[in-house]
Design an enzyme around this catalytic site. Sequence first.
Site, short mmCIF file in Angstrom:
data_model
loop_
_atom_site.label_atom_id
_atom_site.label_comp_id
_atom_site.label_asym_id
_atom_site.label_seq_id
_atom_site.Cartn_x
_atom_site.Cartn_y
_atom_site.Cartn_z
N HIS A 189 -9.88 -1.82 -4.46
CA HIS A 189 -8.00 -2.43 -3.51
C HIS A 189 -6.84 -3.43 -4.02
O HIS A 189 -6.53 -3.02 -4.37
CB HIS A 189 -8.58 -2.47 -2.32
CG HIS A 189 -7.25 -2.89 -1.33
ND1 HIS A 189 -7.32 -2.04 -0.44
CD2 HIS A 189 -6.36 -4.18 -1.81
CE1 HIS A 189 -5.51 -2.58 -0.05
NE2 HIS A 189 -5.57 -3.56 -0.59
N ASP A 199 -3.24 -2.81 -4.73
CA ASP A 199 -2.69 -3.26 -4.48
C ASP A 199 -1.44 -3.53 -5.52
O ASP A 199 -0.45 -4.13 -5.84
CB ASP A 199 -3.14 -5.09 -4.66
CG ASP A 199 -3.51 -5.13 -3.05
OD1 ASP A 199 -3.31 -4.63 -2.23
OD2 ASP A 199 -4.46 -6.00 -2.17
N HIS A 229 -1.14 -10.77 -5.31
CA HIS A 229 -0.23 -10.34 -5.28
C HIS A 229 0.91 -11.00 -5.76
O HIS A 229 1.66 -10.89 -6.62
CB HIS A 229 0.48 -10.46 -3.61
CG HIS A 229 -0.29 -8.85 -2.97
ND1 HIS A 229 -0.51 -8.02 -3.58
CD2 HIS A 229 -0.48 -9.51 -1.46
CE1 HIS A 229 -0.61 -6.90 -2.36
NE2 HIS A 229 -1.56 -7.93 -1.17
N HIS A 283 0.59 -0.88 -0.28
CA HIS A 283 -0.40 -0.49 -0.21
C HIS A 283 1.03 1.11 0.28
O HIS A 283 0.36 2.38 -0.37
CB HIS A 283 -1.25 0.10 1.36
CG HIS A 283 -1.84 -1.28 1.36
ND1 HIS A 283 -2.29 -2.18 2.80
CD2 HIS A 283 -2.08 -2.56 0.42
CE1 HIS A 283 -2.84 -2.93 2.47
NE2 HIS A 283 -3.03 -3.30 0.69
ZN ZN Z 1 -3.64 -4.61 -0.48
#
Ligand code: ZN
Length: 284
Positions: free
Chosen positions: A211, A215, A238, A54
């Site tokens: 969000h 990311d 991720h 973040h």
């Molecule tokens: Zn995140």
Amino acid sequence: MALRPAPPDTGIVFRRTDLGEDMEIKAHYNNIVDSRLCTTIGNGNGISIGTIEHLMAAFTGCGVENVIVEVSGAEVPIMDGSARPFVFLLKCAGIVEQNAPRRTIRVLKRVTVGDEERWASITPADHFSIHCEIVFDNHTIGTQSFSYDSQRTSFENELSHARTFCLAEDVEKMRSAGLALGGSLDNAVVIGDHGLLNEDGLRYDTEFARHKALDCIGDLGLAGASLLGHVESYCAGHAMNHKLLAELLADEEAWCWNEMTVVVNSERGDAAPQVRHAAVAASA
Ligand SMILES: [Zn+2]
């Protein structure tokens, strides 16, 4: 955590101040050591810093390329689970242009990773943009998508407030495995069987998709320079973001360095680099 100004070509460097000044880890995809729940970078000697994504997104979104991040432990503070507090910190410190041209990574051909169920791709474009779609077997999240265009969308207003989210049942599983012990409704949106557990509700109607885009922007910041390309992300996390970056940069025909050249402003007659390195102006 403290942010310190840094000269051009420093990049984003994390420093574990609890272990001494020389415990530095560069924010670079080669230094990723874990990408299961969050993005963690390490120096190969067992020293690592986690939950950097973040903060990395805030740097990309605000155009900061050179900064020293001092952290007094193994994790960047989670704050409210979004990038908003970091953008606030950067704005308080101020951002300065530096007298050096900005280098960017120009994507030359499409690169795709993943399979039918979850995938990510990047294609050539003259600036950065992302389209993110998520599909959850949960009626509160459901199917959501969000598009961010670095030239048209305000990172601060449209993305930085979007918080991490998780299912209440997953929190229970993680707790029993000794993880997410500091997790609470103050730093995540938590979804139970009958909807949100957070009393204040959502910050955006598509906060979950936003969000995921946040990311991804943070993870792609580990390229070491901003990307000129369009990203499409479908149910990716991720690990997929990192895989996309690694596959792109491993293929020499898929990208090239793009140095923003110095242009002469004919009206004023003075030469000024059009796009320059930027760093935080003061410690924060
Ligand atoms: Zn995140």
